[in-house]
Write a protein that holds these residues in place. Sequence first.
Motif, short mmCIF file in Angstrom:
data_model
loop_
_atom_site.label_atom_id
_atom_site.label_comp_id
_atom_site.label_asym_id
_atom_site.label_seq_id
_atom_site.Cartn_x
_atom_site.Cartn_y
_atom_site.Cartn_z
N ASN A 1 27.15 -14.86 10.84
CA ASN A 1 26.96 -15.42 9.65
C ASN A 1 25.75 -14.81 8.75
OD1 ASN A 1 27.94 -16.94 7.15
ND2 ASN A 1 26.25 -18.22 7.54
N ALA B 1 30.98 -15.60 4.85
CA ALA B 1 31.12 -17.03 4.55
C ALA B 1 32.60 -17.65 4.90
CB ALA B 1 30.88 -17.51 3.07
N ALA B 2 33.55 -16.94 4.76
CA ALA B 2 35.03 -17.42 5.02
C ALA B 2 35.30 -17.40 6.42
CB ALA B 2 36.07 -16.63 4.27
N GLN B 3 34.97 -16.15 6.88
CA GLN B 3 34.91 -16.03 8.41
C GLN B 3 34.10 -17.13 9.22
OE1 GLN B 3 36.76 -13.94 10.12
NE2 GLN B 3 35.81 -13.89 12.17
N SER C 1 33.57 -19.96 8.17
CA SER C 1 34.30 -21.28 8.26
C SER C 1 35.61 -21.15 9.07
CB SER C 1 34.95 -21.42 6.81
OG SER C 1 35.55 -22.37 6.59
N THR D 1 33.91 -22.13 12.47
CA THR D 1 33.43 -23.42 12.46
C THR D 1 34.77 -24.32 12.90
OG1 THR D 1 31.66 -23.31 10.90
CG2 THR D 1 32.43 -25.48 11.06
N GLN D 2 35.96 -24.10 12.19
CA GLN D 2 37.15 -24.59 12.61
C GLN D 2 37.55 -24.45 13.89
OE1 GLN D 2 40.03 -23.85 9.52
NE2 GLN D 2 39.35 -24.99 8.16
N ASN E 1 43.01 -22.77 0.14
CA ASN E 1 41.77 -23.00 0.69
C ASN E 1 41.76 -22.46 2.30
OD1 ASN E 1 40.50 -25.22 -1.04
ND2 ASN E 1 42.48 -26.00 -0.70
N PRO F 1 40.60 -20.52 5.20
CA PRO F 1 39.45 -19.52 5.07
C PRO F 1 39.67 -18.18 5.64
CG PRO F 1 39.26 -21.24 6.89
CD PRO F 1 40.36 -21.45 5.98
N GLY G 1 42.93 -25.29 5.85
CA GLY G 1 41.59 -24.94 5.25
C GLY G 1 40.93 -26.07 4.98
N THR G 2 41.17 -27.38 5.35
CA THR G 2 40.47 -28.61 5.01
C THR G 2 39.67 -29.34 6.12
OG1 THR G 2 42.34 -29.87 5.59
CG2 THR G 2 41.90 -28.99 3.19
N GLY H 1 36.86 -29.98 9.08
CA GLY H 1 35.57 -30.11 8.97
C GLY H 1 35.10 -31.19 10.00
#
Length: 419
Positions: A24, A103-105, A107, A110-111, A228, A230, A404-405, A407
């Motif tokens: 990132n 940034a999407a990658q 995310s 992170t998920q 949403n 990612p 995509g939610t 977190g």
Amino acid sequence: MSLRQAYEAALQNDPQFKSALAENAQGLEYGTIGRSALLPTVQASWSRSKNWADLIVHQQGKDFPSEPRYLSGSTSVQLRQPLFNMEAWARYKQGKAQTDASAAQFSVRTQELVLRVVGAYTDALFAAEHVRLATVQRDVLAEQRKVNDRLFEKGEGTRTDMLETQARLDVAEAALLEAQDNLATARATLAGVVGGDVGELDQLAPNFRLVPPSEGGFESWKAIALANNPTLLMRTFSVDVAHQEVTKARAGHAPRLDFVATYSKAQAETLNTYTQDSTARVVGVQLNIPLYQGGYVSAVSRQAVAGEEKARADLQAETDKVLVDLRKQYTAVVSGASRIRALEKAAESGRLLMTATEQSIKGGVRINLDLLNAQQQLFTTERDLAQARYNYLVALMRLRAAAGTLGPDDVHEIALYFR
């Protein structure tokens, strides 16, 4: 180690997440790299040389030879600012799209960390349930072997019953060893994610509650995912990157206009001016018009167009894949809730059966083996119930990831199911 502690440890120690952080950080620089093509460039140069020359001057039919020895040098500073540059503008927009895609990658990564932590944590707990059940099955068969031995001594049993029970007991011992190995593997997997020994894990709390179904059903989740998810966002930005690549390629036929300012000083710059020093200040514009490059621009343009078409096809394929996975996880959550309710009723019936068997033993109607069998049945039901609950929580996390939610807040919410 609680689930929340496991997640916080994974944020610090998981090598895959560390790799995602570095990736990132790389991606964030694309925007700056693209913007640099629109900003001015300044360069300076300096040179110093010692010269030996043979010079013959022809004047009035005579030759006047000389051998000048001198030092020459030059110093210059030049500023160049693009005024019209299609390729630079495309690079700027492409850099922004690449940063957004990065940034999407991140995310997505992170998920994936959340899913790996929750999955490894529940796998370790379920492996412990397997060990407990395997232990109960072995104990039941060991008790049954004792019963068969007593019956055989009294002449009421057969050697076949004894051998059959012994064979089943041997299988149960092997199953217990396998379950213990699986538990060790599951705990090692979790330790690899969190970066250290995990110690004792929290167990499922008895007051397990199901998440109320969302209004709108699957269609509401679908709308959220299309907006949403990612992975879809990353593919969308990849289409933008490919489109700007087309613009960059076609810019090879476009003119380029630059503002140029130069300040230079020269000392004995050439042999004809070796006795002179000069200072020049130049301000102006420079226009470059490409005419022909052997078909290179047309070829790379066609190549870039094909790349954009591929990116759009990949986006559609990824959209279909995400919606299939979303449907799968939504169905798993809905069916998982029904399975949990059914197994909760079965577990309650099993506890009632245990109580009734204990009363029957006191009355002389049943024997201890009947109680052990009832206990084994109850433990099996409780294991299936625990597995259904673990699968439900993981499916709920995967559903939110597909939408995509997912977190850190979801980890804290799931952690409340354990204590």
